[in-house]
Design a protein around this motif. Structure first.
Motif, short mmCIF file in Angstrom:
data_model
loop_
_atom_site.label_atom_id
_atom_site.label_comp_id
_atom_site.label_asym_id
_atom_site.label_seq_id
_atom_site.Cartn_x
_atom_site.Cartn_y
_atom_site.Cartn_z
N SER A 139 17.61 -6.41 20.91
CA SER A 139 18.36 -5.34 21.60
C SER A 139 17.47 -4.13 21.86
CB SER A 139 19.57 -4.93 20.76
OG SER A 139 20.46 -6.00 20.62
N ALA A 140 16.65 -3.79 20.89
CA ALA A 140 15.73 -2.67 21.06
C ALA A 140 14.72 -2.96 22.16
CB ALA A 140 15.00 -2.40 19.75
N LEU A 141 14.22 -4.17 22.20
CA LEU A 141 13.26 -4.58 23.22
C LEU A 141 13.87 -4.47 24.61
CD1 LEU A 141 10.38 -5.73 23.55
CD2 LEU A 141 11.38 -8.01 23.35
N ALA A 142 15.12 -4.85 24.75
CA ALA A 142 15.79 -4.78 26.04
C ALA A 142 16.07 -3.34 26.47
CB ALA A 142 17.10 -5.56 25.99
N ALA A 143 16.36 -2.46 25.51
CA ALA A 143 16.72 -1.08 25.83
C ALA A 143 15.51 -0.16 26.01
CB ALA A 143 17.60 -0.50 24.71
N ALA A 144 14.39 -0.53 25.48
CA ALA A 144 13.22 0.36 25.45
C ALA A 144 12.71 0.82 26.81
CB ALA A 144 12.09 -0.29 24.65
N PRO A 145 12.58 -0.04 27.82
CA PRO A 145 12.03 0.45 29.09
C PRO A 145 12.85 1.57 29.71
CG PRO A 145 12.00 -1.94 29.05
CD PRO A 145 12.79 -1.49 27.86
N ALA A 146 14.16 1.48 29.66
CA ALA A 146 15.01 2.53 30.24
C ALA A 146 14.98 3.78 29.39
CB ALA A 146 16.45 2.02 30.39
N ALA A 147 14.88 3.62 28.08
CA ALA A 147 14.89 4.77 27.17
C ALA A 147 13.55 5.49 27.16
CB ALA A 147 15.26 4.31 25.76
N ALA A 148 12.45 4.74 27.33
CA ALA A 148 11.09 5.27 27.28
C ALA A 148 10.91 6.26 26.12
CB ALA A 148 10.72 5.92 28.61
N PRO A 171 14.67 -10.47 10.70
CA PRO A 171 14.88 -11.86 11.12
C PRO A 171 14.80 -12.01 12.64
CG PRO A 171 16.97 -10.85 10.50
CD PRO A 171 15.89 -9.85 10.20
N GLY A 172 14.32 -13.15 13.07
CA GLY A 172 14.27 -13.44 14.50
C GLY A 172 12.99 -12.96 15.17
N MET A 173 12.58 -11.75 14.87
CA MET A 173 11.34 -11.19 15.41
C MET A 173 10.88 -10.11 14.43
SD MET A 173 10.59 -9.05 18.97
CE MET A 173 11.66 -10.10 19.89
N ASP A 174 9.69 -10.29 13.87
CA ASP A 174 9.22 -9.28 12.93
C ASP A 174 8.71 -8.04 13.67
OD1 ASP A 174 6.49 -9.72 13.66
OD2 ASP A 174 6.19 -11.13 12.03
N GLY A 175 8.48 -6.99 12.94
CA GLY A 175 8.05 -5.73 13.54
C GLY A 175 6.69 -5.79 14.20
N TYR A 176 5.82 -6.67 13.71
CA TYR A 176 4.51 -6.83 14.35
C TYR A 176 4.68 -7.33 15.78
CZ TYR A 176 2.95 -6.97 9.42
OH TYR A 176 2.72 -6.71 8.10
N GLU A 177 5.49 -8.39 15.93
CA GLU A 177 5.73 -8.96 17.26
C GLU A 177 6.48 -7.97 18.15
OE1 GLU A 177 5.65 -11.57 20.46
OE2 GLU A 177 4.48 -11.57 18.61
N LEU A 178 7.45 -7.28 17.58
CA LEU A 178 8.20 -6.29 18.34
C LEU A 178 7.27 -5.20 18.86
CD1 LEU A 178 10.82 -5.13 19.45
CD2 LEU A 178 11.23 -4.10 17.18
N ALA A 179 6.38 -4.71 18.02
CA ALA A 179 5.43 -3.67 18.46
C ALA A 179 4.54 -4.16 19.59
CB ALA A 179 4.58 -3.20 17.28
N ARG A 180 4.04 -5.39 19.46
CA ARG A 180 3.19 -5.94 20.52
C ARG A 180 3.96 -6.05 21.84
NH1 ARG A 180 0.75 -8.68 16.11
NH2 ARG A 180 2.25 -10.39 16.08
N ARG A 181 5.18 -6.53 21.76
CA ARG A 181 5.99 -6.68 22.99
C ARG A 181 6.37 -5.32 23.59
NH1 ARG A 181 10.18 -11.72 22.40
NH2 ARG A 181 8.69 -13.26 21.67
N LEU A 182 6.69 -4.37 22.74
CA LEU A 182 7.03 -3.04 23.24
C LEU A 182 5.83 -2.39 23.92
CD1 LEU A 182 9.19 -1.73 20.28
CD2 LEU A 182 9.98 -2.09 22.63
N ARG A 183 4.67 -2.48 23.31
CA ARG A 183 3.46 -1.87 23.89
C ARG A 183 3.15 -2.44 25.27
NH1 ARG A 183 0.65 2.15 21.73
NH2 ARG A 183 0.58 2.33 19.48
#
Length: 119
Positions: free
Chosen positions: A32-41, A52-64
């Protein structure tokens, strides 16, 4: 933006950040955070690592990799505090690594350096 699968931790930290004058968007689900991030910037991301589902390392890489998110401040806030954990967070693109329970003063000082307050 604050992301932690522990709803109580998200609620408490969001209240602390809001009281310090920051606008906070919080999520307990990394996708949900990954989906909302581009609009929120957001100016800053505070991410748990062990989710669970996606660790913070992967989330950070995808967000960047997303437009509008690459220049943000990335803070790992986790129960993982070994040297290897810190190296993994640095490799994933985190700027800072804090171990829970966080020293609120240190976290707020890091945010003041890079993330503007709303008030």
């Amino acid at each position: 933006m604050l992301v932690d699968d522990n709803v109580d931790a998200v609620t408490m930290l969001a209240a602390l950040l809001a009281a310090a004058g920051h606008r906070v968007e919080s999520f307990s689900d990394p996708r949900s955070a990954l989906a909302a991030a581009p609009a929120a910037a957001p100016d800053a991301f505070i991410l748990d690592i062990g989710m669970p589902g996606m660790d913070g390392y992967e989330l950070a890489r995808r967000l960047r990799a997303q437009p509008g998110c690459s220049g943000a401040l990335y803070v790992a806030l986790t129960g993982y505090g070994q040297q290897g954990d810190r190296e993994l967070s640095r490799e994933a693109g985190f700027d800072h690594h804090f171990v829970k329970p966080v020293d609120a003063g240190r976290l707020l000082a890091v945010l003041r350096q890079r993330a503007p307050r709303t008030g």
